[in-house]
Design a protein around this motif. Structure first.
Motif, PDB file in Angstrom:
ATOM      1  N   ALA A 149       0.831  -1.205   0.000  1.00 21.72           N
ATOM      2  CA  ALA A 149       0.000   0.000   0.000  1.00 21.72           C
ATOM      3  C   ALA A 149       0.867   1.256   0.000  1.00 21.72           C
ATOM      4  O   ALA A 149       0.573   2.233  -0.707  1.00 21.72           O
ATOM      5  N   TYR A 150       1.936   1.233   0.778  1.00 22.28           N
ATOM      6  CA  TYR A 150       2.846   2.378   0.821  1.00 22.28           C
ATOM      7  C   TYR A 150       3.517   2.582  -0.534  1.00 22.28           C
ATOM      8  O   TYR A 150       3.592   3.714  -1.050  1.00 22.28           O
ATOM      9  N   ALA A 151       4.025   1.486  -1.122  1.00 18.22           N
ATOM     10  CA  ALA A 151       4.779   1.594  -2.369  1.00 18.22           C
ATOM     11  C   ALA A 151       3.901   2.028  -3.538  1.00 18.22           C
ATOM     12  O   ALA A 151       4.360   2.749  -4.430  1.00 18.22           O
ATOM     13  N   ARG A 152       2.644   1.609  -3.548  1.00 13.87           N
ATOM     14  CA  ARG A 152       1.750   2.035  -4.635  1.00 13.87           C
ATOM     15  C   ARG A 152       1.639   3.553  -4.658  1.00 13.87           C
ATOM     16  O   ARG A 152       1.639   4.175  -5.729  1.00 13.87           O
ATOM     17  N   ARG A 153       1.521   4.154  -3.478  1.00 12.34           N
ATOM     18  CA  ARG A 153       1.462   5.624  -3.416  1.00 12.34           C
ATOM     19  C   ARG A 153       2.800   6.241  -3.806  1.00 12.34           C
ATOM     20  O   ARG A 153       2.857   7.275  -4.475  1.00 12.34           O
ATOM     21  N   ALA A 154       3.894   5.586  -3.397  1.00 14.06           N
ATOM     22  CA  ALA A 154       5.226   6.156  -3.635  1.00 14.06           C
ATOM     23  C   ALA A 154       5.593   6.187  -5.114  1.00 14.06           C
ATOM     24  O   ALA A 154       6.306   7.103  -5.554  1.00 14.06           O
ATOM     25  N   VAL A 155       5.138   5.191  -5.895  1.00  9.49           N
ATOM     26  CA  VAL A 155       5.533   5.139  -7.315  1.00  9.49           C
ATOM     27  C   VAL A 155       4.496   5.802  -8.218  1.00  9.49           C
ATOM     28  O   VAL A 155       4.720   5.918  -9.436  1.00  9.49           O
ATOM     29  N   GLN A 156       3.383   6.221  -7.647  1.00  9.14           N
ATOM     30  CA  GLN A 156       2.337   6.837  -8.458  1.00  9.14           C
ATOM     31  C   GLN A 156       2.868   8.088  -9.155  1.00  9.14           C
ATOM     32  O   GLN A 156       3.491   8.949  -8.543  1.00  9.14           O
ATOM     33  N   GLY A 157       2.658   8.146 -10.443  1.00  5.51           N
ATOM     34  CA  GLY A 157       3.105   9.286 -11.216  1.00  5.51           C
ATOM     35  C   GLY A 157       4.566   9.244 -11.612  1.00  5.51           C
ATOM     36  O   GLY A 157       5.075  10.197 -12.216  1.00  5.51           O
ATOM     37  N   THR A 158       5.263   8.149 -11.294  1.00  4.59           N
ATOM     38  CA  THR A 158       6.667   8.012 -11.666  1.00  4.59           C
ATOM     39  C   THR A 158       6.798   7.048 -12.843  1.00  4.59           C
ATOM     40  O   THR A 158       5.831   6.405 -13.260  1.00  4.59           O
ATOM     41  N   GLU A 159       8.011   6.920 -13.341  1.00  5.52           N
ATOM     42  CA  GLU A 159       8.264   6.009 -14.456  1.00  5.52           C
ATOM     43  C   GLU A 159       8.068   4.547 -14.062  1.00  5.52           C
ATOM     44  O   GLU A 159       7.991   3.663 -14.924  1.00  5.52           O
ATOM     45  N   TYR A 160       7.979   4.277 -12.735  1.00 10.73           N
ATOM     46  CA  TYR A 160       7.863   2.898 -12.262  1.00 10.73           C
ATOM     47  C   TYR A 160       6.418   2.484 -11.999  1.00 10.73           C
ATOM     48  O   TYR A 160       6.147   1.342 -11.627  1.00 10.73           O
ATOM     49  N   GLU A 161       5.482   3.382 -12.225  1.00 10.87           N
ATOM     50  CA  GLU A 161       4.105   3.135 -11.814  1.00 10.87           C
ATOM     51  C   GLU A 161       3.503   1.888 -12.465  1.00 10.87           C
ATOM     52  O   GLU A 161       2.740   1.156 -11.829  1.00 10.87           O
TER      53      GLU A 161
END
Length: 651
Positions: free
Chosen positions: A404-416
């Motif tokens: 859950a934390y990581a989904r928010r962290a990568v949102q909008g990045t090249e890793y999403e």
């Protein structure tokens, strides 16, 4: 003038008497025997009181308050004594977290640990690896409150020039204590005791985010070989080494985490007080180790102790010193550890010293208020009794919180858009910590103390980018937790390798797989490829499809693993793509608050493959028996009556 004839011209009997007289006259007139008792505490991990903050009740299993009773008794038995602490003092319980994170120390405030250690009269202390968990500024602020010297010889400041040889010590490397003791004749004797400390070089991996570019660390033995002669030259008559390092059998390489075997080979060291691995030396476990005398408590002839963890034992070394040769030397020694609780009967041997509760009453009360704060609720119990052998809710909850934390962290990045997995492991799984050391949270309210119970370390969240092949190797390394099972061997075989550290048994949420234990472990516990043809991980798939070796994945984990902790293949800090400063426990609190109420069940994304004809057996805490109804894949074989029980996986 009176002349004494040369013995050669005297009758034989008179000649012998004359030689004896001359020999006695040649001895120093101040020759004496002195007995010195050295006491050690280690790996207290902020268990200052005999109180289990996770279960919110007193305990007889550990606590420095009980060790202090042993200290006072040991001091009363000896004319001369010294007391040392060997680190891993400031982290490890909610009291430590409250002091470092929730209500950090004010500028002039004394850390609760030093309120206690100052009061009991510690002579010197060493810095352990967990002292660095909260960062260098906090460490320096905390130890400033100690009324005794701290030592750490192999940690240096990184000056950034790329040359570690000219880096200066980050802490005082050693001290020479000047003490006056009473010898066996009742006379006063001045003695200079050199004290030198060491920490595992791996702190640069384990706490990379807060130490990189600030510190360098050197090999323990090499540092000792350089500095012990210097201590002697500066007047140290006795040298006590305090390595926050364990003792392992077999070859010990340079920069080894557990270097006591090599340290015992360094000339000039008179006693070794060690720790870190939470073992008990002298003890039966070490009986067959090379150069060990369990009866005397020596390693390579050097008296040594390692008194467990959390204050459950006190280390005691008795040295008999004499200076007949003109210098103080160890003529005899004996080492032992003293327990606060009788292991067989589980009955307490000593009461807690009330001084500790009085000294830290304010901090203890504040910690209780903190850990009792409500976060969420659960409809079912959450336990870790079976987390080593089957998919388990106690580990899965952590893995899901990280996702859950990581989904928010990568949102909008090249890793999403990349597939996201989560690695987590069981922390509280009995073993060397005892049969009560399991998560056991009843259905109902989940508080902060339960969060700390699920995730006991102040790690931070990291996300690494790896390939499908790396995911497979990650799991192969984890599968080394299990013994190899021989299909044609004994009808009952032990499933779990007790020497494997449970926090290195990662499950990976988001993929499915089976573990074939008829194959040997592909990796050794320290991460060396030892069986290239072996593949324990079978049927590895993502969303129902086999994983391609070249497929990209994101895996959310903690700073320890992402930076190379545990020696996992391909993880060395270079693949980190989300370098978060947030603690995993913070992510867990947020996840639980968002969830509100949990069902707390595992999705069984992994399992151990049955081995036809072989019963796969393992030990766990006897508290697991009450939860068997929720685990149809496990059955009870025997309650052993000592707090443990024998179980078996059901095919």
């Amino acid at each position: 003038m009176t002349l004494t004839p040369h013995p050669a011209v005297l009758p034989p009997r008179i000649a012998r008497l004359t030689c004896a007289c001359l020999l006695l006259c040649a001895l120093p007139s101040w020759a004496a025997e002195l007995r010195l008792r050295i006491l050690e505490t280690t790996d207290v991990h902020m268990n200052l009181l005999n109180y289990d903050y996770y279960q919110d009740k007193p305990t007889d299993d550990y606590g420095l308050a009980k060790t202090i009773t042993l200290i006072k008794a040991a001091r009363a038995e000896a004319k001369n004594s010294l007391l040392f602490d060997n680190g891993d003092l400031l982290q490890g319980s909610p009291l430590g977290d409250w002091t470092a994170r929730i209500k950090p120390l004010a500028a002039s405030q004394v850390h609760p640990a030093y309120k206690v250690l100052n009061a009991i009269g510690v002579d010197a202390a060493n810095i352990g690896n967990h002292e660095f968990n909260y960062g260098l500024p906090f460490l320096r602020q905390a130890i400033a409150g100690a009324a005794f010297p701290y030592v750490s010889a192999n940690v240096h400041l990184d000056d950034g020039d790329g040359n570690p040889d000219n880096d200066v010590h980050a802490f005082t490397p050693y001290v020479i204590l000047e003490r006056q003791f009473t010898d066996e004749a009742g006379a006063k004797q001045a003695l200079k005791i050199g004290v030198i400390g060491f920490v595992p070089p791996q702190i640069l991996v384990w706490d990379k985010q807060s130490l990189e570019g600030k510190l360098t660390v050197r090999d323990i033995q090499e540092t000792a070989r350089r500095l012990v002669p210097k201590m002697r030259a500066e007047g140290a008559q006795i040298v006590v080494a305090i390595p926050h390092s364990g003792f392992e059998r077999g070859e010990t390489p340079r920069f080894a985490e557990n270097s006591v075997a090599r340290l015992a080979e360094v000339p000039g060291i008179d006693a070794i007080l060690f720790g870190h691995s939470h073992g008990e030396f002298p003890g039966a476990f070490f009986a067959k180790f090379p150069k060990v005398d369990i009866a005397r408590g020596t390693i390579n002839g050097v008296p040594a102790v390692m008194p467990g963890r959390w204050g459950d034992h006190l280390g005691v070394i008795d040295l008999t010193l004499d200076n007949a040769s003109g210098a103080w030397k160890v003529a005899d020694s004996r080492a032992e550890i003293r327990a606060i609780t009788e292991r067989a009967s589980r009955q307490p041997r000593v009461a807690a010293d009330p001084m500790v509760a009085e000294l830290i009453a304010t901090e203890h009360a504040a910690t209780l208020a903190y850990v009792r704060g409500e976060v969420a609720s659960t409809r079912t119990p959450i336990t870790s009794y079976f987390a080593q052998v089957t998919d388990d809710a106690s580990v899965q909850i952590v893995a899901q919180a990280q996702l859950a934390y990581a989904r928010r962290a990568v949102q909008g990045t090249e890793y999403e858009g990349l597939p996201l997995l989560s690695a987590a492991s069981p922390f509280k799984a009995g073993g060397r910590m005892g049969w009560n050391y399991y998560t056991d949270i009843p259905a109902g309210t989940l508080s902060v103390r339960n969060v700390a119970d699920l995730y006991i370390y102040p790690n931070t969240v990291k996300v690494v980018k790896v390939t499908g092949a790396a995911v497979r190797e990650w799991l192969e390394m984890s599968a080394g937790q299990f013994n190899r099972i021989d299909p044609s061997g004994a009808p009952e075989q032990d499933l779990v390798n007790d020497a494997f550290k449970t926090y290195n048994f990662d499950i990976i949420e988001g993929v499915s797989y089976r573990i074939d234990l008829t194959q040997p472990a592909r990796y050794s516990p320290d991460g060396k490829l030892v069986a290239q043809a072996a593949h324990r991980i079978q049927g590895l798939s993502y969303q129902g499809q086999p994983i391609a070796d070249a497929a990209p994945f994101l895996v959310v984990t903690n700073n320890y693993r992402a930076s190379g902790g545990g020696g996992f293949p391909g993880l060395d800090g270079k693949s980190i793509v989300v370098d978060s400063p947030d603690e995993t426990r913070e992510a867990l609190v947020r996840y639980l608050r968002d969830a509100g109420t949990l069902g707390a069940s595992a999705d069984n994304n992994w399992r151990v493959q049955p081995v036809p004809g072989v019963k796969l057996r393992f030990l766990s805490g006897a508290g697991a028996v009450a939860h068997l109804a929720r685990y149809p894949q496990i059955k009870l074989v025997q309650d052993r009556g000592d707090g443990s029980a024998l179980f078996e996986l059901v095919p």
